[in-house]
Design a protein around this motif. Structure first.
Motif, short mmCIF file in Angstrom:
data_model
loop_
_atom_site.label_atom_id
_atom_site.label_comp_id
_atom_site.label_asym_id
_atom_site.label_seq_id
_atom_site.Cartn_x
_atom_site.Cartn_y
_atom_site.Cartn_z
N LEU A 21 0.83 -1.06 -0.04
CA LEU A 21 0.04 0.12 -0.02
C LEU A 21 0.98 1.34 -0.02
CD1 LEU A 21 -2.81 -1.09 2.40
CD2 LEU A 21 -2.69 -1.06 0.01
N TYR A 22 2.08 1.02 -0.16
CA TYR A 22 2.83 2.47 -0.38
C TYR A 22 2.42 3.34 -1.08
CZ TYR A 22 7.16 4.98 -1.28
OH TYR A 22 7.93 5.89 -1.55
N GLY A 23 2.50 4.58 -0.79
CA GLY A 23 2.04 5.60 -1.35
C GLY A 23 0.63 6.12 -1.20
N ARG A 25 -3.07 7.31 0.35
CA ARG A 25 -3.53 8.25 1.25
C ARG A 25 -4.02 7.46 2.46
NH1 ARG A 25 -6.83 13.31 -0.07
NH2 ARG A 25 -8.07 12.60 1.66
N VAL A 26 -3.90 8.04 3.77
CA VAL A 26 -3.97 7.02 4.73
C VAL A 26 -5.68 6.52 4.82
CG1 VAL A 26 -4.89 7.50 7.20
CG2 VAL A 26 -2.34 8.06 6.44
N ASP A 27 -6.60 7.61 4.27
CA ASP A 27 -8.12 7.18 4.36
C ASP A 27 -8.41 6.12 3.36
OD1 ASP A 27 -7.67 8.77 2.13
OD2 ASP A 27 -9.31 10.05 2.62
N LYS A 28 -7.80 6.11 2.14
CA LYS A 28 -7.78 4.96 1.20
C LYS A 28 -7.33 3.60 1.89
CE LYS A 28 -7.05 3.59 -3.45
NZ LYS A 28 -6.46 4.17 -4.98
N ALA A 29 -6.00 3.66 2.13
CA ALA A 29 -5.38 2.51 2.75
C ALA A 29 -6.27 1.86 3.78
CB ALA A 29 -4.08 2.72 3.40
N LEU A 30 -6.60 2.67 4.93
CA LEU A 30 -7.29 2.22 6.18
C LEU A 30 -8.66 1.70 5.51
CD1 LEU A 30 -6.64 4.68 8.83
CD2 LEU A 30 -5.33 2.58 8.08
N ALA A 31 -9.46 2.19 4.65
CA ALA A 31 -10.56 1.45 4.14
C ALA A 31 -10.50 0.25 3.31
CB ALA A 31 -11.11 2.57 3.26
N THR A 32 -9.22 0.27 2.74
CA THR A 32 -8.71 -1.18 2.25
C THR A 32 -8.69 -2.10 3.06
OG1 THR A 32 -7.83 -0.11 0.26
CG2 THR A 32 -7.20 -2.43 0.99
N LEU A 33 -7.92 -1.91 4.23
CA LEU A 33 -7.90 -2.83 5.40
C LEU A 33 -9.00 -3.14 6.68
CD1 LEU A 33 -4.31 -1.51 5.85
CD2 LEU A 33 -4.92 -3.52 4.94
N VAL A 64 0.88 6.66 3.39
CA VAL A 64 1.76 5.58 3.94
C VAL A 64 2.59 4.84 3.26
CG1 VAL A 64 -0.80 4.99 5.41
CG2 VAL A 64 -0.21 3.92 3.32
N TYR A 65 3.51 4.16 3.99
CA TYR A 65 4.77 3.88 3.34
C TYR A 65 5.07 2.15 3.63
CZ TYR A 65 5.67 8.79 2.98
OH TYR A 65 5.33 9.94 2.51
N GLY A 66 4.23 1.67 4.25
CA GLY A 66 4.44 0.20 4.79
C GLY A 66 5.23 0.19 5.96
N GLY A 67 4.72 -0.61 6.94
CA GLY A 67 5.30 -1.18 8.27
C GLY A 67 4.83 -0.32 9.24
N GLU A 68 3.83 0.86 8.95
CA GLU A 68 3.27 1.66 10.20
C GLU A 68 2.47 0.85 11.08
OE1 GLU A 68 3.31 4.62 6.70
OE2 GLU A 68 3.18 2.47 7.06
N HIS A 69 2.59 0.98 12.48
CA HIS A 69 1.68 0.36 13.46
C HIS A 69 0.39 1.21 13.58
CE1 HIS A 69 0.38 -2.26 16.61
NE2 HIS A 69 -0.04 -0.94 17.27
#
Length: 322
Positions: A21-23, A25-33, A64-69
């Motif tokens: 999910l590198y690159g 947006r936070v909202d898009k990445a979290l909606a995916t997860l 997001v860049y990957g690896g964030e908690h």
């Protein structure tokens, strides 16, 4: 999604951002997860300060860049399980909407793995029962367990959202005092991105894959082998001061994660040797905080001197230098 715990009609999410999910947006990445939750729902969680990424409050547009908690506490999540505990608080300021607290070293801010209770949150629920209705009992930012100093806490939802806005846009100013190893000749600014260490998930590190981080420091007092610094942050990354000062070669005295092995300078004064051997935490104190009151807009500033253990350390460094 790596982990989720349902409690009644609410859920706590806790997971690590995958590298693919590198690159985003936070909202898009979290909606995916966050399976079953829309992007608009995730945006609401972010706006309400319910999302924590590497212990920081993100903006929707952050990358997001990957690896964030990631931790997400949807309203009422687990709050019924938190126990009020009669833990004394050093309250610097209080009104109907907010508090300023001088946190002692050793007090964990929020319950978590290894610290299920005995935290600032448990104390808030005891002294301010109405804070149970607020996400994280009104806590909007953290200090490390072994960092002392000033914190703001909300007592109303309007104040909570207002304080979060100031934290996100960096208009809430914090100044720290830090005792570091080595003689710093002059002040400077460290502009190096910080991310989670891929080899040790408990640590942060300077990394080109990390988030922007800017730390300003100036000399407050210089000793023979140590320096007391005043530090101001433009950003609020996890462990930022500790990581940046270690990166430029001046790690904090006593830092168990980013510091050096205990090294007693040659010909040290006996008081300094004793103080260094007994100092068991990073020598960092949030000495000043300034913000606009989230309800009526008044500019407020508060300051607290060094706690006793750091005063002892300063006195020992002074004795060694004289």
């Amino acid at each position: 999604m790596n982990n989720s715990d349902a409690v009644g009609d609410s859920t706590k999410f806790e997971f690590t951002i995958p590298d693919q999910l590198y690159g985003q947006r936070v909202d898009k990445a979290l909606a995916t997860l966050c399976e079953g939750h829309s992007r608009s729902t995730v945006q609401t969680w972010i706006k309400q300060g319910l999302v924590s990424i590497d212990e920081e409050t993100p903006r929707q547009k952050d990358k997001v860049y990957g690896g964030e908690h990631v931790e997400i506490d949807v309203p009422e999540i687990r709050q019924g399980e938190w126990e009020p505990q009669n833990i004394s608080l050093d309250i610097v300021f209080e009104d109907d909407d907010m508090l300023v607290i001088n946190k002692p070293a050793g007090l964990v801010v929020h319950p978590g793995a290894g610290n299920p209770d005995g935290t600032l949150l448990n104390a808030l629920l005891y002294h301010f029962p109405n804070n149970r209705s607020l996400a994280r009992a009104g806590i909007v930012h953290r200090l490390d367990k072994d960092t002392s100093g000033l914190m703001v806490v909300a007592k109303s939802e309007a104040a909570r959202l207002g304080l979060i806005d100031q934290l996100v846009d960096h208009s809430l100013h914090r100044e720290y005092l830090a005792m570091v190893n080595g003689r710093v000749i002059s002040g400077n600014t460290v502009e190096e991105p910080i991310g989670r260490d891929k080899h040790d998930r408990r640590k942060m590190t300077v990394s080109m894959m990390g988030k922007e981080a800017v730390t300003h420091y100036r000399v407050d007092e210089r000793f023979r082998n140590h320096t007391l610094l005043r530090v101001q942050l433009e950003t609020g990354r996890t462990h930022q001061i500790r990581v940046h000062m270690a990166y430029v070669g001046f790690p904090l005295v006593g830092d168990p994660v980013y510091g050096r092995r205990l090294g007693i300078p040659a010909d040290s004064h006996p008081d300094l040797e004793a103080a260094l051997r007994s100092f068991r935490r990073q020598a960092l104190h949030a000495t000043r905080i300034e913000y606009q009151h989230p309800i009526h807009g008044e500019l407020q500033s508060w300051q607290r001197d060094l706690p006793e253990d750091m005063q002892t350390l300063v006195a020992a460094c002074t004795a060694d230098y004289e």
